[in-house]
Scaffold this motif. Structure first.
Motif, PDB file in Angstrom:
ATOM      1  N   GLU A  49       0.706  -1.216   0.077  1.00  0.00           N
ATOM      2  CA  GLU A  49       0.069   0.038  -0.008  1.00  0.00           C
ATOM      3  C   GLU A  49       0.946   1.393  -0.075  1.00  0.00           C
ATOM      4  O   GLU A  49       0.524   2.145  -0.750  1.00  0.00           O
ATOM      5  N   THR A  50       1.885   1.336   0.767  1.00  0.00           N
ATOM      6  CA  THR A  50       2.891   2.367   0.682  1.00  0.00           C
ATOM      7  C   THR A  50       3.479   2.507  -0.611  1.00  0.00           C
ATOM      8  O   THR A  50       3.596   3.827  -0.927  1.00  0.00           O
ATOM      9  N   TYR A  51       4.006   1.516  -1.197  1.00  0.00           N
ATOM     10  CA  TYR A  51       4.576   1.233  -2.658  1.00  0.00           C
ATOM     11  C   TYR A  51       3.664   2.096  -3.394  1.00  0.00           C
ATOM     12  O   TYR A  51       4.092   3.018  -4.292  1.00  0.00           O
ATOM     13  N   PHE A  52       2.242   1.680  -3.439  1.00  0.00           N
ATOM     14  CA  PHE A  52       1.209   2.255  -4.271  1.00  0.00           C
ATOM     15  C   PHE A  52       1.177   3.878  -3.977  1.00  0.00           C
ATOM     16  O   PHE A  52       1.037   4.586  -5.027  1.00  0.00           O
ATOM     17  N   GLU A  53       1.027   4.292  -2.784  1.00  0.00           N
ATOM     18  CA  GLU A  53       1.149   5.647  -2.537  1.00  0.00           C
ATOM     19  C   GLU A  53       2.223   6.450  -2.762  1.00  0.00           C
ATOM     20  O   GLU A  53       2.202   7.479  -3.406  1.00  0.00           O
ATOM     21  N   ARG A  54       3.347   5.976  -2.567  1.00  0.00           N
ATOM     22  CA  ARG A  54       4.704   6.394  -3.220  1.00  0.00           C
ATOM     23  C   ARG A  54       4.689   6.790  -4.706  1.00  0.00           C
ATOM     24  O   ARG A  54       5.104   7.673  -5.273  1.00  0.00           O
ATOM     25  N   ALA A  55       4.125   5.563  -5.366  1.00  0.00           N
ATOM     26  CA  ALA A  55       4.133   5.533  -6.885  1.00  0.00           C
ATOM     27  C   ALA A  55       3.233   6.715  -7.319  1.00  0.00           C
ATOM     28  O   ALA A  55       3.663   7.423  -8.407  1.00  0.00           O
ATOM     29  N   MET A  56       2.023   6.928  -6.548  1.00  0.00           N
ATOM     30  CA  MET A  56       1.128   8.108  -7.027  1.00  0.00           C
ATOM     31  C   MET A  56       1.775   9.400  -6.670  1.00  0.00           C
ATOM     32  O   MET A  56       1.510  10.216  -7.511  1.00  0.00           O
ATOM     33  N   LYS A  57       2.333   9.533  -5.656  1.00  0.00           N
ATOM     34  CA  LYS A  57       3.088  10.645  -5.483  1.00  0.00           C
ATOM     35  C   LYS A  57       4.082  11.036  -6.162  1.00  0.00           C
ATOM     36  O   LYS A  57       4.486  12.325  -6.467  1.00  0.00           O
ATOM     37  N   ALA A  58       4.932  10.250  -6.912  1.00  0.00           N
ATOM     38  CA  ALA A  58       5.978  10.606  -7.888  1.00  0.00           C
ATOM     39  C   ALA A  58       5.524  11.300  -9.109  1.00  0.00           C
ATOM     40  O   ALA A  58       6.214  12.000  -9.694  1.00  0.00           O
ATOM     41  N   ASN A 122      -5.238  -3.526 -12.306  1.00  0.00           N
ATOM     42  CA  ASN A 122      -3.751  -3.951 -12.869  1.00  0.00           C
ATOM     43  C   ASN A 122      -2.622  -3.041 -11.920  1.00  0.00           C
ATOM     44  O   ASN A 122      -1.519  -2.689 -12.594  1.00  0.00           O
ATOM     45  N   PHE A 123      -3.103  -2.597 -10.948  1.00  0.00           N
ATOM     46  CA  PHE A 123      -2.150  -2.084 -10.040  1.00  0.00           C
ATOM     47  C   PHE A 123      -2.448  -2.023  -8.501  1.00  0.00           C
ATOM     48  O   PHE A 123      -3.646  -1.680  -8.062  1.00  0.00           O
ATOM     49  N   PRO A 124      -1.694  -2.409  -7.623  1.00  0.00           N
ATOM     50  CA  PRO A 124      -0.342  -2.863  -7.811  1.00  0.00           C
ATOM     51  C   PRO A 124      -0.141  -4.467  -8.083  1.00  0.00           C
ATOM     52  O   PRO A 124       0.619  -5.003  -8.717  1.00  0.00           O
ATOM     53  N   ILE A 125      -1.252  -5.061  -8.299  1.00  0.00           N
ATOM     54  CA  ILE A 125      -1.283  -6.264  -8.599  1.00  0.00           C
ATOM     55  C   ILE A 125      -1.386  -6.509 -10.093  1.00  0.00           C
ATOM     56  O   ILE A 125      -2.777  -5.767 -10.507  1.00  0.00           O
ATOM     57  N   ARG A 126      -0.772  -7.257 -10.824  1.00  0.00           N
ATOM     58  CA  ARG A 126      -0.654  -7.093 -12.553  1.00  0.00           C
ATOM     59  C   ARG A 126      -1.425  -8.253 -12.942  1.00  0.00           C
ATOM     60  O   ARG A 126      -1.195  -9.311 -12.429  1.00  0.00           O
ATOM     61  N   HIS A 127      -2.221  -7.879 -13.957  1.00  0.00           N
ATOM     62  CA  HIS A 127      -2.769  -8.842 -14.670  1.00  0.00           C
ATOM     63  C   HIS A 127      -3.150  -8.622 -15.925  1.00  0.00           C
ATOM     64  O   HIS A 127      -3.840  -7.534 -16.044  1.00  0.00           O
ATOM     65  N   ALA A 128      -2.654  -9.243 -17.067  1.00  0.00           N
ATOM     66  CA  ALA A 128      -2.796  -8.891 -18.180  1.00  0.00           C
ATOM     67  C   ALA A 128      -4.389  -8.699 -18.655  1.00  0.00           C
ATOM     68  O   ALA A 128      -4.604  -7.968 -19.577  1.00  0.00           O
ATOM     69  N   ASP A 129      -5.234  -9.420 -18.136  1.00  0.00           N
ATOM     70  CA  ASP A 129      -6.807  -9.385 -18.348  1.00  0.00           C
ATOM     71  C   ASP A 129      -7.393  -8.315 -17.532  1.00  0.00           C
ATOM     72  O   ASP A 129      -8.517  -8.690 -16.873  1.00  0.00           O
ATOM     73  N   HIS A 130      -6.748  -7.235 -16.921  1.00  0.00           N
ATOM     74  CA  HIS A 130      -7.518  -6.371 -16.240  1.00  0.00           C
ATOM     75  C   HIS A 130      -8.938  -5.787 -16.709  1.00  0.00           C
ATOM     76  O   HIS A 130      -9.672  -5.571 -15.599  1.00  0.00           O
ATOM     77  N   ALA A 131      -9.175  -5.738 -17.730  1.00  0.00           N
ATOM     78  CA  ALA A 131     -10.215  -5.242 -18.360  1.00  0.00           C
ATOM     79  C   ALA A 131     -11.440  -6.261 -18.064  1.00  0.00           C
ATOM     80  O   ALA A 131     -12.512  -6.051 -17.456  1.00  0.00           O
ATOM     81  N   ARG A 132     -11.248  -7.574 -18.468  1.00  0.00           N
ATOM     82  CA  ARG A 132     -12.121  -8.673 -17.906  1.00  0.00           C
ATOM     83  C   ARG A 132     -12.189  -8.827 -16.592  1.00  0.00           C
ATOM     84  O   ARG A 132     -13.393  -9.136 -16.447  1.00  0.00           O
ATOM     85  N   GLU A 167      -0.491  13.030  -7.026  1.00  0.00           N
ATOM     86  CA  GLU A 167      -1.411  13.630  -5.843  1.00  0.00           C
ATOM     87  C   GLU A 167      -1.698  14.962  -6.494  1.00  0.00           C
ATOM     88  O   GLU A 167      -0.990  15.810  -6.874  1.00  0.00           O
ATOM     89  N   PHE A 168      -3.080  15.327  -6.390  1.00  0.00           N
ATOM     90  CA  PHE A 168      -3.712  16.430  -6.933  1.00  0.00           C
ATOM     91  C   PHE A 168      -4.226  17.329  -5.953  1.00  0.00           C
ATOM     92  O   PHE A 168      -4.863  16.995  -4.782  1.00  0.00           O
ATOM     93  N   GLY A 169      -4.492  18.628  -6.285  1.00  0.00           N
ATOM     94  CA  GLY A 169      -5.236  19.469  -5.608  1.00  0.00           C
ATOM     95  C   GLY A 169      -4.283  20.512  -4.564  1.00  0.00           C
ATOM     96  O   GLY A 169      -3.158  19.810  -4.354  1.00  0.00           O
ATOM     97  N   HIS A 170      -4.794  21.739  -4.184  1.00  0.00           N
ATOM     98  CA  HIS A 170      -3.901  22.406  -3.325  1.00  0.00           C
ATOM     99  C   HIS A 170      -4.357  22.456  -2.074  1.00  0.00           C
ATOM    100  O   HIS A 170      -3.644  22.161  -1.025  1.00  0.00           O
ATOM    101  N   SER A 171      -5.771  22.806  -1.604  1.00  0.00           N
ATOM    102  CA  SER A 171      -6.111  22.833  -0.431  1.00  0.00           C
ATOM    103  C   SER A 171      -6.201  21.394  -0.014  1.00  0.00           C
ATOM    104  O   SER A 171      -6.016  21.173   1.268  1.00  0.00           O
ATOM    105  N   HIS A 172      -6.895  20.507  -0.665  1.00  0.00           N
ATOM    106  CA  HIS A 172      -7.187  19.097  -0.389  1.00  0.00           C
ATOM    107  C   HIS A 172      -6.425  18.260  -1.327  1.00  0.00           C
ATOM    108  O   HIS A 172      -6.380  18.085  -2.353  1.00  0.00           O
TER     109      HIS A 172
END
Ligand SMILES: [Zn+2]
Length: 233
Positions: A49-58, A122-132, A167-172
């Motif tokens: 989960e932390t990895y996911f949040e870091r990736a998003m903050k990058a 498809n993130f962070p658990i990867r699966h080629a068939d994510h749409a399905r 990570e988006f937004g200024h006030s929030h």
């Protein structure tokens, strides 16, 4: 709930082939170090989960993923005939059942917005068939709400493609995915009837085996100049 969660973290196993126990006796020493099931997906650990949040903050992460929006319909109308606590129970059941369906197919419950949920596959658990997988999760949600159809329904929209995390937004400050994929999935959801799942051409093509032969209808989505073809799944 007849759900059985994974004994080890699926993310750690997939990324590093490391068995990180989430449940049972072996998980105790891990829990002592704060490694426990994530609230975004109980089959992932808090490190993932932390990895996911870091990736998003990058702010630079782009990936192919599928986005699902599910929205509780008739909620406003329902709130006129039910008490506040009854409404809270309806909303809790909605979140729980959506979350279970999402997790069963390895999706991430990214956020809950009022009476809607947004999930990423498809993130962070990867699966080629994510749409399905997103389609299967949506169907599972609709099945779980079938007994309540008389009172309320759920509309679902799904789109797949490249999206960015940030990570988006200024006030929030808000950690989320952005881009056309997200907007399109949200707009498709807003056109879905209660009990209906609307998917885009891209989802249809990737989940064809599940969806069979079907013809699209053109929808005028808010913010889009051209009509968008959507399939009922
Ligand atoms: Zn993990």
């Amino acid at each position: 709930m007849a759900l059985s969660y994974s004994a080890i973290c699926k993310g750690c196993w997939q990324q590093m082939h490391m068995p990180v126990p989430l449940r049972g006796a072996w998980s105790a020493p891990f829990r002592a170090f704060g490694i426990r099931p994530s609230r975004m997906n109980p089959n992932l650990c808090t490190i993932c989960e932390t990895y996911f949040e870091r990736a998003m903050k990058a702010r630079t992460v782009t990936l192919n993923a599928t986005v699902l929006f599910a929205d509780l319909r008739s909620y406003t109308k329902l709130s006129q005939s039910k008490s506040a606590s009854e409404m809270a129970a309806v909303l809790d059941a909605f979140y729980d059942q959506c979350a279970d369906a999402i997790w069963q197919h390895d999706g991430l419950l990214n956020k809950t917005i009022g009476d809607a949920v947004m999930a990423i596959f498809n993130f962070p658990i990867r699966h080629a068939d994510h749409a399905r997988r997103a389609v299967l999760a949506a169907r599972e949600m609709q099945r779980s709400f079938e007994p309540h159809r008389a009172e309320f329904g759920v509309g679902v929209g799904i789109h797949t493609g490249e999206l960015s995390f940030g990570e988006f937004g200024h006030s929030h400050r808000d950690l989320t995915a952005i881009g056309t994929v997200v907007n399109t999935a949200a707009r498709a959801q807003s056109h879905a009837e209660p009990g209906q799942i609307l998917v885009t051409q891209a989802v249809y093509e990737q989940a064809r085996a599940e969806l069979g032969d079907s013809s699209p209808s053109d929808y005028r989505l808010k913010g889009f100049d051209e009509p968008v073809a959507l399939y009922a799944a």
